[in-house]
Design an enzyme around this catalytic site. Structure first.
Site, PDB file in Angstrom:
ATOM      1  N   LYS A 265      81.663  76.353  36.424  1.00 36.72           N
ATOM      2  CA  LYS A 265      82.714  77.367  36.266  1.00 36.72           C
ATOM      3  C   LYS A 265      83.915  77.026  37.126  1.00 36.72           C
ATOM      4  CE  LYS A 265      81.853  78.854  33.299  1.00 36.72           C
ATOM      5  NZ  LYS A 265      80.724  78.595  32.543  1.00 36.72           N
TER       6      LYS A 265
ATOM      7  N   LYS B 258      86.890  75.664  22.981  1.00 35.12           N
ATOM      8  CA  LYS B 258      85.712  76.541  22.995  1.00 35.12           C
ATOM      9  C   LYS B 258      84.557  75.970  22.165  1.00 35.12           C
ATOM     10  CE  LYS B 258      83.805  80.508  24.094  1.00 35.12           C
ATOM     11  NZ  LYS B 258      83.361  80.597  25.483  1.00 35.12           N
TER      12      LYS B 258
ATOM     13  N   CYS C 264      89.869  72.932  17.078  1.00 30.73           N
ATOM     14  CA  CYS C 264      90.951  73.230  16.148  1.00 30.73           C
ATOM     15  C   CYS C 264      90.684  74.596  15.513  1.00 30.73           C
ATOM     16  CB  CYS C 264      91.130  72.205  15.040  1.00 30.73           C
ATOM     17  SG  CYS C 264      91.470  70.554  15.644  1.00 30.73           S
TER      18      CYS C 264
ATOM     19  N   HIS D 209      68.840  63.789  50.471  1.00 31.33           N
ATOM     20  CA  HIS D 209      68.652  62.450  49.907  1.00 31.33           C
ATOM     21  C   HIS D 209      69.984  61.817  49.483  1.00 31.33           C
ATOM     22  CE1 HIS D 209      64.342  62.926  50.092  1.00 31.33           C
ATOM     23  NE2 HIS D 209      64.478  64.109  49.523  1.00 31.33           N
TER      24      HIS D 209
ATOM     25  N   GLU E 247      85.803  73.709  35.821  1.00 27.56           N
ATOM     26  CA  GLU E 247      86.494  73.709  34.534  1.00 27.56           C
ATOM     27  C   GLU E 247      87.736  74.592  34.518  1.00 27.56           C
ATOM     28  OE1 GLU E 247      84.042  74.959  31.238  1.00 27.56           O
ATOM     29  OE2 GLU E 247      83.212  76.601  32.385  1.00 27.56           O
TER      30      GLU E 247
ATOM     31  N   ARG F 227      90.359  77.433  20.669  1.00 28.31           N
ATOM     32  CA  ARG F 227      89.737  76.281  20.002  1.00 28.31           C
ATOM     33  C   ARG F 227      90.555  75.007  20.139  1.00 28.31           C
ATOM     34  NH1 ARG F 227      85.847  78.077  16.084  1.00 28.31           N
ATOM     35  NH2 ARG F 227      86.071  76.083  15.042  1.00 28.31           N
TER      36      ARG F 227
ATOM     37  N   ASN G 208      89.991  70.444  10.236  1.00 25.63           N
ATOM     38  CA  ASN G 208      89.209  70.426  11.465  1.00 25.63           C
ATOM     39  C   ASN G 208      88.086  69.413  11.252  1.00 25.63           C
ATOM     40  OD1 ASN G 208      87.982  71.036  13.863  1.00 25.63           O
ATOM     41  ND2 ASN G 208      87.236  73.054  13.229  1.00 25.63           N
TER      42      ASN G 208
HETATM   43  C1  F6R Z   1      81.485  75.952  29.757  1.00 20.57           C
HETATM   44  C2  F6R Z   1      81.342  75.974  28.327  1.00 20.57           C
HETATM   45  C3  F6R Z   1      80.763  74.781  27.672  1.00 20.57           C
HETATM   46  C4  F6R Z   1      79.817  75.213  26.536  1.00 20.57           C
HETATM   47  C5  F6R Z   1      79.332  74.008  25.751  1.00 20.57           C
HETATM   48  C6  F6R Z   1      78.334  74.384  24.685  1.00 20.57           C
HETATM   49  O1  F6R Z   1      81.995  77.145  30.250  1.00 20.57           O
HETATM   50  O2  F6R Z   1      81.687  76.921  27.682  1.00 20.57           O
HETATM   51  O3  F6R Z   1      80.118  73.953  28.572  1.00 20.57           O
HETATM   52  O4  F6R Z   1      78.749  75.908  27.096  1.00 20.57           O
HETATM   53  O5  F6R Z   1      80.425  73.360  25.163  1.00 20.57           O
HETATM   54  O6  F6R Z   1      78.874  75.280  23.777  1.00 20.57           O
HETATM   55  P1  F6R Z   1      77.963  76.138  22.811  1.00 20.57           P
HETATM   56  O7  F6R Z   1      77.150  77.049  23.649  1.00 20.57           O
HETATM   57  O8  F6R Z   1      78.927  76.853  21.929  1.00 20.57           O
HETATM   58  O9  F6R Z   1      77.103  75.178  22.056  1.00 20.57           O
END
Ligand code: F6R
Length: 614
Positions: free
Chosen positions: A491, A609, A2, A510, A494, A27, A101
């Site tokens: 990558k 994010k 949020c 395995h 997602e 976010r 939030n």
């Molecule tokens: C993948 C991605 C997420 C973050 C994870 C941890 O591209 O961005 O997997 O790496 O949510 O986030 P932080 O690093 O902000 O704790």
């Protein structure tokens, strides 16, 4: 999770708030809304399901005028994404409006109590209890600040809120309870800003205050006042933010992710600048507060992180063990609390987190501290909670990362771990001066090597054109490059929604080998290191089952062309730094596959994010 923005001043609040939300859309993008205090003294509201563009369209036909306003972009927790569940939420008699939030854990009890008193709820959200409670206190004759404080004192869970009321048209209130994501105050000239993250307000001010847990800020256009939840005054630290507003904008790139992939040479330069003394072959990490005594006392390191940051830790383990001879475990922060980890005063726990706000990581940090560990962190977001609770930290120098899929924070955090391993190795006496010098020298070329990979951008675009219809991918790596295989697969999945598995290459036989047939692309990390021959034999095993092999290989390795169907060349890089260079082709490949599929690269479905809920 949020995004929140608030404004009080002489500009049109809707322009500031919507502009800020645009920069926070990473976010959450389930719905968006904003409220202003209109000239007639009443709260006016617009809300829409889906992306911010829908709200912008509504505001274009039905504008909001006023100089004080709040807005929100939502990642749904309680209540489906719908207009009635979109923030802001207004109280029953229309006196108060709130954006929020976090999660009010006791919302069901509070809601029952309010309903018993006759309050009628309009949404399914936990947020609405906050606004209804504040109004109940106002109706009982309390001043707005007191009403907000009394309400917050009853909330359980981690929550960040911004409150606006027609009772106090000159005031915005905001508060932070626990680790629900940050609340940043921007101090302007006769105007004040609130945002969950710096980029939202960076174009207006560089002077910022980060609210701490259990603090409330009261803002007028000319002043700010911060108190704790009991009303005691707090003197905050004012931070001067050095981030460049331009670096938080997309510029000539089509997507933030593309821009951030291309920024990696620069962020690598920024990462080593001022910390690596190439002349004397030393590493300086001032914020780590390392001493020889501490470095020698640490018997074990546990890296805790989530997602991409966890994969960075998987690679980091090799650095800490090889360079500093420090036994290292890597744990998912989301699991760490649930397996009764063995942590004591001889343990250092290193959290890696781009946002510094990830709820699971912060909770794991708290547990590590309770158990007596030394807490270190590697964090990108300036002023975030993770840095504040750590005994020592390394500020990543990735700059703002807006694309939901993490790219430059991954590669810079690898280098941060490498530098930390060098500093620890020196203090622990595990490095000869010659080896330390060599390790430091190896860093000098790294930004240049990353830049070389980026020069082949169009090759990845072409390759994506061949593979974007595949339904499954397997990514294989060994040793330190196993981490790269995991990151490459993440990558792809997602942002393109293609199923991809990252696997230790030696484990393929395995089980996963059963999946391989002529429809299965297998991406193999096969640069020339001590495990090269082993990787070649994995490639041969995949080829023998008709798999289509894409190999990441070292420039000049012509022999691998005979084995693999497609070769992605990267420049020769010292093994411990090879994940930095080897990841970049996989980022580009994932990016172009997603673009070919027409996917929403910067805002993939269901993701946000900063994951500030458990
Ligand atoms: C993948 C991605 C997420 C973050 C994870 C941890 O591209 O961005 O997997 O790496 O949510 O986030 P932080 O690093 O902000 O704790």
């Amino acid at each position: 999770m949020c995004g929140i923005v608030g404004y009080i001043g002489s500009r049109e609040a809707s322009a500031v708030v919507v502009g800020g939300l645009k920069k926070l859309e990473y976010r959450g993008y389930d719905s968006a809304g904003m409220a202003v205090l209109a000239q007639n003294g009443h709260i006016e509201l617009r809300r829409d399901v889906g992306k911010l563009s829908n709200l912008q369209a509504t505001l274009a036909t039905s504008p909001l005028a006023g100089h004080i306003g709040i807005g929100h972009t939502r990642w749904a927790t309680h209540g489906a994404p719908s207009e009635r569940n979109a923030h802001p939420h207004v109280s029953m008699n229309g006196r108060v409006v709130v954006v929020h939030n976090g999660i009010v854990e006791n919302f069901a009890t509070l809601r029952d109590e309010l309903e018993a008193e006759g309050v009628v709820f309009e949404s399914d959200t936990d947020t609405e209890v906050i606004v209804q409670m504040i109004e109940r206190y106002l109706e009982a004759g309390e001043a707005l600040e007191t009403a907000v404080r009394h309400t917050l004192q009853q909330l359980k869970g981690a929550n960040a809120v911004v409150v606006m009321s027609q009772d106090r048209p000159d005031t915005l209130l905001c508060a932070r309870l626990g680790n629900a994501g940050g609340i940043t105050l921007g101090l302007g000239q006769d105007e004040m800003f609130i945002a969950s993250d710096i980029p939202a307000i960076l174009e207006y001010t560089r002077q910022m205050i980060f609210l701490e847990n259990r603090q409330i800020a009261r803002l007028t256009r000319h002043s700010y006042e911060i108190t704790d939840l009991d009303g005691r005054s707090v003197l905050p630290e004012i931070h001067q933010i050095s981030w460049d507003p331009v670096s938080a904008a997309k510029g000539e790139y089509k997507h933030f992710m593309q821009k951030e992939i291309h920024e990696q040479p620069q962020s690598l330069i920024d990462t080593v600048r001022g910390r690596v003394d190439f002349e004397n072959g030393r590493v300086h990490l001032p914020e780590m507060n390392l001493t020889p005594e501490l470095a020698q006392r640490v018997q074990k390191l546990i890296i805790i992180a989530c997602g991409t940051s966890y994969y960075s830790g998987l690679a980091g383990k090799f650095m800490f063990e090889s360079i500093a001879r420090l036994p290292t475990e890597v744990a998912y922060a989301s699991e760490f609390r649930y397996y009764d980890p063995i942590v004591d005063a001889g343990t250092a726990v290193l959290a890696i987190t781009q946002s510094g706000e990830t709820a699971d990581t912060l909770a794991a940090c708290e547990l590590a501290k309770q158990k007596g560990a030394t807490l270190w962190s590697i964090v990108n977001a300036v002023g975030s909670q993770a840095t504040r609770i750590s005994h020592g930290y390394i500020p990543m120098q990735a700059g703002p990362e807006i694309g939901v899929a993490s790219t430059k924070a991954f590669t810079t955090s690898l280098v941060d771990q490498y530098m930390l391993a060098c500093a620890l190795g020196e203090l622990r006496g595990t490095l000869s001066p010659q080896r330390l010098r060599q390790l430091v020298d190896d860093l000098a070329q790294l930004p240049y090597l990353a830049g070389q990979v980026l020069e082949h951008d169009e090759e990845y675009e072409a390759l994506a054109g061949l593979f974007f219809k595949a339904k499954n991918f397997l990514y294989l790596g060994r040793g330190i490059n196993y981490a790269v295989a995991r990151e490459g697969a993440l990558k792809l999945k997602e942002i393109s929604y293609i199923h991809a598995e990252g696997y230790p290459a030696g484990e393929m036989k395995h089980g996963p080998i059963a999946l391989i047939d002529e429809t299965m692309p297998v991406v193999c990390l096969a640069t020339q290191d001590g495990l090269y021959d082993k990787m070649i034999s994995q490639i041969q095993q995949a080829k023998a089952r008709d798999g289509i092999v894409l190999a990441v290989a070292t420039e000049g390795d012509e022999a691998i062309r005979v084995e693999a169907d497609h070769v992605l060349y990267v420049p020769a890089t010292p093994p411990l730094l090879s994940p930095v260079v080897n990841t970049i082709p996989l980022q580009l490949f994932a990016y172009y596959v997603a673009v070919r599929l027409g996917a929403d690269v910067d805002q993939p479905r269901n993701l946000a994010k900063s994951v500030t809920v458990e």
